[in-house]
Structure formats: C-alpha cells, structure tokens
Design an enzyme around this catalytic site. Structure first.
Site, PDB file in Angstrom:
ATOM      1  CB  CYS A 176      14.614  -1.182  -0.755  1.00  7.11           C
ATOM      2  SG  CYS A 176      13.759  -2.145  -1.982  1.00  7.11           S
ATOM      3  CB  SER A 206      12.255   3.252  -8.674  1.00 14.07           C
ATOM      4  OG  SER A 206      12.282   1.852  -8.818  1.00 14.07           O
ATOM      5  CB  CYS A 212      17.226  -2.594  -3.976  1.00 10.81           C
ATOM      6  SG  CYS A 212      15.651  -2.389  -4.779  1.00 10.81           S
ATOM      7  CD  GLU A 229      -2.916   0.904   2.311  1.00  4.25           C
ATOM      8  OE1 GLU A 229      -3.867   1.695   2.332  1.00  4.25           O
ATOM      9  OE2 GLU A 229      -2.761   0.005   3.127  1.00  4.25           O
ATOM     10  CB  CYS A 286      11.066   3.386   1.746  1.00  2.00           C
ATOM     11  SG  CYS A 286       9.890   4.213   0.724  1.00  2.00           S
ATOM     12  CG  HIS A 334      20.117   0.955  -1.312  1.00  2.00           C
ATOM     13  ND1 HIS A 334      20.099   2.129  -2.010  1.00  2.00           N
ATOM     14  CD2 HIS A 334      18.938   0.350  -1.564  1.00  2.00           C
ATOM     15  CE1 HIS A 334      18.946   2.246  -2.650  1.00  2.00           C
ATOM     16  NE2 HIS A 334      18.223   1.169  -2.396  1.00  2.00           N
ATOM     17  NE  ARG A 386      13.441  -3.417  -8.738  1.00  3.64           N
ATOM     18  CZ  ARG A 386      14.200  -4.332  -8.117  1.00  3.64           C
ATOM     19  NH1 ARG A 386      15.428  -4.054  -7.742  1.00  3.64           N
ATOM     20  NH2 ARG A 386      13.703  -5.516  -7.883  1.00  3.64           N
ATOM     21  CB  CYS A 406      11.468  -2.034  -6.862  1.00  4.09           C
ATOM     22  SG  CYS A 406      12.077  -2.303  -5.206  1.00  4.09           S
TER      23      CYS A 406
END
Lengths: 160, 567
Positions: free
Chosen positions: B61, B503, B64, B14, B550, B68, B480, B547
């Site tokens: 995330c 993203s 990913c 959500e 967070c 990071h 990505r 994606c």
C-alpha cells in the site's frame, strides 16, 4: 544544485513498479555525483514531499497509462504533468500528482520537472515487470542518464 | 421513488472502492461497499523466507507502508516465540507513532477537510476577524492577522491565476457546506501549516527507519539500527537528540491546531454527530509494547459490544488467545471461493478468486467479510479511543475531554461522549489518538535514552527457524485500525499468509449471515441534499479514512476518472 531522480510504483504489481526498477538499475549501473539524489518512492506520495521540495531538477520515472503500445516511453515536462488532486472525490492514496499539487500551492515546486512514463502491459501480481516492458528498461535508464547530461551532470558507468 | 447512486471509485485511484447507495425521501436506505481491486499479496509470499515478509508486505500500500512491516515481523516473532530487545520496541514505537500522526494529519487536513471546508468561500473572509476567532481558540503563534492576511493573498493569487491546484473540483457552494468565510480561511491557513507539520513526522520516520517511504530498519527479532554512543554511521545520541525538536513541533501542532480545529468542525457541523455510527461493536488492540515479550503496553485495546463501554473486554498480550480465536473471514458476498462452506480462520485462510459481476444480493467485492465471534466489528481510532476510555487510560480520557469540552463551549450546549459514535466522531477520535501518540512518542524517546544510559545497546535477537510447522499472528493498532497478519511457517518457509486489514473490517461486504458491514451500516439514514453531488456519502465514508490496500500509482493522461451515476 539539487537534482532528484524519483522512481515510483508498486513493485508487487509487475509493470506498475517500472519506475522503481528503473532507479534501482540506475544506481546499480552508474556512479552518480553527490548532487544527484536517487529516491525509491515506492507506493508513497506525500512521504516524498520533503525530499522533492525545492529541488532544482526533478526527474520522475513512473508507469503511465496513455493508451499507447505497452512499453512506450513518454516524456512529459512542466505543465504537461498533472499537478492537482485528480478527482473531486479525493480521499486516501495521495499520489504523485497530489504531492505536486501540494508543493505548487505551498510554493515549493521543483524548478524543472521531467517525467518518463512507461505504458504498462499488465498489473498482474508479480515482483518482475512483464518481458515487454522489462525490455524497455535499459532505454528508460539511458534516457534518465541523458536527462542528467542535458542538465550538465556527467554520469559515468561503474566499472564492470 | 428510490434512486440509486454509484460512486466509483470513492477512493482516488481507479478501481479501488466503489460505493452504491439507494436514496429514498432524501436519505440513504440501502448501501453496498465494494472493493474493486484484487490484492493477492498473500500468494506472492508463499514459499518465501519469513524474514523477508515485512519488506514485501510494506509495499502492499502507498499509505500504510510501515504498518505492514511492523505487523509482519510481529507475526513471525510470535510464531517463533522470539523476544525483541526493548530498544527495538522503543525504536519501532517511535516510528509507529510518528507514522500514524503523519497519516492522521494528512488525512484530516489534506484529504477529508475538503468535504467540510469551502475553499472558494474563504476568499470572502475578513482576515482580521479570522485571526480574532483563531486567537480566541488557541495560543498557536501562527494564528495572527499577518498570517491570515498572507494566506488570503496567496489564495487570491492562486484562484486568480485560474489554477486551483489541490483544491480543483471541490464541492464549492454545495448546500451542505456551512462554515463562515472566516472559518474557511482559518482552515486554509491550517491546511498550509499542516504540510509543515507532517514533514516533521516524516523526518522522525526517516531518521529512525533509514528511509522513507518504505522503512528499511525492521528485522525479525528487532531492528537493524546498531546503537553506539560515539559513531557517526549508526544511531548515536546526537541523532537521537536531533529527533526531539521534530517531536516537540508535532506535539505543539496537535495540541494547538489539530485538536482545536476538530472541535470547531464538530461544533459547526454538530448535526453530523447524529449520522454515521454504523456498526457499534468496536475492536482494537493494545499497542506500544514496553517489554521484550509484548505484554506491557502504553495504550490499551479490546472489544466493546453494542457501544456499551461497561462490557469492554481487553486484549492484553501479543498472541492473545481471545483475539486469535475470534477472527474469521467469510466470502459469501466476496469474489472468492473456499474449499468448504462457512467462514475461515486466517490460519486456514484461502485466496482463490471467483469473480462474478456486481450482484446486489450475491458477490460484489474483492474484500472478504471479517467477523469477531460471529459479529461485525468497526475498527479504527474511534475503537481505540473508546477502549482507552473504557480501560480508564488517562491520556485518552484527557484528550477526549478536551475536544468535547472545546466543541461544547463553541456550540453552547454539552456534547456527550456518545456523540463520538458518528461520522464526525471518527474524525475527533483520530485527533484524540494523535494527542495520545505524541505523548507515547516522547515517552519512548526518553525510555530509549534512559536505557542506553544504562549501557544496554542491544537491538536484535537472532531468529532460528525450527523444522516442521509453527504458526503465529501479529497485531498492530494502525492508523486505520486493527491490522493483523497471520502466518503458517513450514520448515522455515511461508506456507500460508493472510493479512486481515482495517479496511477489510470496515469496508467489507455483507457477511455469511447477510449482515451489512461498518461502511454500509454507517451510510444508512445519511441525508442526501443532491443526488448528483452526494457529498454526504463522501463525508461518512471518508471519516473512516478509506484506504484499500494495494495502491496502483499510475499516471493517467485522461483526467476524468471518477464516475458518479445517479439512476
């Protein structure tokens, strides 16, 4: 017997990370026997597949939104735990329910699953839970320990 | 009469990605991509020790994670001008490639394949015919009639029990679903086998990274894996040898299943090579450094304007000035405000929220709009594959040719390289890149063993933080696409930190000049067969592997979380 205690959540988003805080606290406070594997599942889903598959008992601590008072701890078992891709629009971000769904179809489901869900107050940016939710952390850890005892695993507190 | 469709969220959880399209005459005429969640991890990092940034940013995330961590240490190392022992590069490279392959396999088989595969139709398949088809395409040992019959039985039991499990709520029977029952059954069989394949990838990450999810072995200056040839508690030759069977199993799956399946999907849905190109300026970075300074890479990267491979401009080193100086982020249509007008370079980046409602012509997203020398750019495996082709990188050319040739022979007509500028092309590029990375993974494994054989077991150079201010940026060709972290360090503490994530490049809103972003551009002219079930929108957006950083991993007790509104 293989028992997995899995804490999931994002520790950067205050109460979202309560499951991870719970398993961290569990390991700090208790001596756990070798058959209990504690996993900080963090924000990942599918990455945990391997560790969780075919466990005899899986105990999950997570944040759960169910419109209750913030801090409320809800215990769900078996079929009460959603195991499916939650939506028809199910692209990225594979979560816990997706992982369980995949395990189910693959015939690798843990035999017994218990989930402790904690109602969040806030998802604000913070590496600590809110005081309301943090206040329930000892109880959450106790209930995980109680669950282990019910399975027949005696867990003792570490010497202070 | 145009119709507005809102899909919120289009990502699973959500509050992440919302897509709005206007449909007129059966196709998309206008599109908005909106990030619905505030990230703000940058603010958590302010004032902290730069050596901790990787551990914190990898929690941004749920997918990913390692990317990071890697990008963050590269940024801090760049700021300190710190070299990294080659052993550490090799270990990081193996983790990076295994993680990315894991990501690609999960994305294709477990997430986006359901946009193309009608699982319920597979119940009508003839398993013998399915096996014949599969065995004509590949010598994968798990394509036989026995496996297909078993898969069908499993599916029947599953559906018979009223429990569709992971396949609940698919778009079964949608007019845009075109595969025969046999191909659908083959896809279900490979869906199951892919679950095993991704476990091999995860084993590699875990063995080297000490923990998965969220690896623990990265350090500014190298990795924390001590290498010893005779100890059980550290990275031993025995443990290194244990990695190899997992790498071989993954390589096999990619070559005999993934690359073949993607060619088949491409051939059966050939019309989808005409949709979804969007922004055709492509930006990628080189990756898999093989030296301590980050100047020699196994896979190239760079910028390609207007789909014109002849104008490819390479990016060649960590700290490369061409990349460093070209990146800016604008907030005209994003829910932030800057202290001065115009876009900002990430070193000067600001994270000040300024929420309004969703305004079609105003602010409508929590993502900023990045530009490269003022232009929008698409990032991702397609950008990397096109750069590889432009640079004459033989492994990339080899796998791309294999996919295109297999698809062409299935279709009975030649599919050109240009077909990759499309919805289906992005999926194909992900498989091509997986093939390349499987080779990279094994090369790094060999390189590490050879180097240890020479007596070099160094894995870490200790960083020292100077007084005063230093700046650095790190890049990484993540699953990505191009990921960069930018940091300003003052007196050993983080004074500014900005993550410019794939993203953001792809899903960002209109920029300061009102140009639409790659997601938005890719949706234009997509056909829409049924506005109530906008499967075509999902196909194109999912082809980017959306994606939004967070993840909120919350359990919901109400099941209806996605709204599709057609007004």
């Amino acid at each position: 017997m293989r028992i997995v205690v899995l804490g999931v959540g994002n520790i950067l988003l205050s109460d979202e990370g309560i499951g991870v805080h719970a398993v961290t606290r569990l390991e700090e406070l208790y001596d756990l026997p070798a058959e209990v594997e504690v996993i900080d599942g963090g924000t990942s889903g599918m990455d945990c597949l391997d560790q969780v598959s075919e466990a005899d008992h899986l105990i999950i601590a997570d944040c759960m939104r169910s419109k209750k008072e913030p801090g409320t701890i809800t215990r769900l078992t078996g079929d009460q735990i959603p195991a499916f891709f939650k939506t028809r629009i199910s692209p990225h971000q594979v979560g816990l329910s997706d992982m369980l769904g995949a395990l189910n179809f693959h015939g690798l489901m843990p035999k017994n699953i218990v989930l402790f869900g904690v109602e969040p107050l806030s998802f604000d940016l913070s590496m600590e839970p809110t005081p309301t939710v943090a206040a329930r952390l000892p109880e959450l850890v106790e209930r995980i320990v109680g669950e282990l005892a019910a399975i027949g695993v005696a867990v003792g507190r570490k010497a202070a | 009469m145009s119709k507005r469709i809102t899909i919120d969220p289009i990502t699973r959880i959500e509050g992440h990605l919302r897509i709005d399209v206007e449909v007129d005459g059966g196709k998309v005429t206008k599109a908005w991509s909106s990030g619905q969640m505030w990230r703000g991890v940058e603010l958590i990092l302010l004032g902290r020790d730069p050596r901790d940034a990787w551990a914190i940013t990898q929690r941004i995330c749920g997918v990913c994670t390692t990317v990071h961590a890697m990008t963050s240490v590269r940024a801090v190392e760049n700021a300190l001008n710190l070299e990294v022992p080659v052993n550490a590069q090799f270990i990081r490279n193996m983790i990076i490639s295994a993680h990315a392959i894991h990501d690609h396999i999960v994305h294709f088989y477990h997430l986006s394949a359901l946009d193309w595969v009608d699982v319920v139709s597979a119940l009508k398949a003839d398993p013998v015919k399915t096996a014949q088809l599969a065995e004509s395409l590949s010598d994968w040992p798990l394509n036989g009639r026995h496996v297909m019959t078993q898969t069908l039985e499993k599916l029947k039991t599953f559906v018979g029990s009223g429990q569709l499990g992971p396949f609940t709520n698919g778009y079964w029977g949608h007019p845009a679903m075109k595969l025969s029952p046999e191909v659908n059954l083959l896809a279900v069989a490979h869906y199951l086998q892919a679950l095993d394949a991704q476990r091999h990838a995860n084993k590699i990450v875990t063995l080297l990274g000490s923990k998965s999810p969220h690896i623990q072995n990265v350090a500014v200056g190298g990795v924390s894996n001590p290498i010893a040839t005779d100890s059980q508690s550290v990275l031993t030759v025995e443990r290194l040898l244990a990695l190899k069977p997992h790498m071989d199993a993954l390589t096999d799956f990619i070559n005999k299943v993934y690359l073949v399946d993607i060619a088949a999907i491409g051939a059966f849905y050939a019309e989808w090579t005409k949709y979804g190109a969007g922004v055709t300026n492509y930006l990628s970075c080189p990756d898999f450094p093989m030296d301590s300074k980050g100047t020699q890479f196994l896979v190239p990267g760079g910028y390609i304007p207007n789909a014109d491979l002849a104008q490819y401009k390479p990016i060649t080193a960590f700290g490369d000035a061409y990349l460093r100086d070209g990146v800016e982020e604008g907030v005209k249509h994003a829910w932030y405000e800057y202290s001065k007008p115009g876009p900002l370079h990430p070193y000067k980046g600001e994270t000040k929220p300024a929420y309004t409602d969703f305004q079609d012509d105003g602010k409508y997203s929590w993502l900023k709009a990045p530009t490269f020398y003022g232009k929008r750019a698409q990032v991702g495996p397609l950008a990397s594959v096109l750069a590889g082709v432009a640079a004459g990188h033989q492994p990339t050319i080899g796998y791309a040719t294999k996919v295109l040739d297999t698809a062409s022979s299935l279709l009975g007509s030649k599919i050109p390289l240009a077909a990759l500028h499309s919805t289906i092309g992005r999926h194909a590029a992900r498989a091509v890149r997986s093939g390349v990375m499987a080779e990279v993974m094994v090369q790094n494994w060999q390189a590490l063993i050879d180097n240890i054989g020479k007596g070099d077991t160094k894995t870490f150079n200790k960083p020292t933080f100077p007084k005063g201010e230093v700046m650095g940026y790190g890049f990484h060709e993540a699953p990505r696409g191009l990921l960069s972290h930018w940091t300003v360090i003052r007196d050993g503490k983080i004074a500014n930190y900005q993550c410019v994530v794939p993203s953001t490049w792809n899903a960002g809103p209109r920029d300061d000049s009102d140009n639409i972003g790659p997601y938005e551009a890719s949706l234009m002219d997509n056909p829409i067969a049924d506005a109530e079930l906008p499967l075509e929108v999902l196909r194109t957006v999912h082809s980017f592997d959306p994606c939004l950083a967070c993840a909120v991993h919350v359990v919901e007790d109400n099941k209806e979380v996605v709204q599709v509104k057609a007004l």
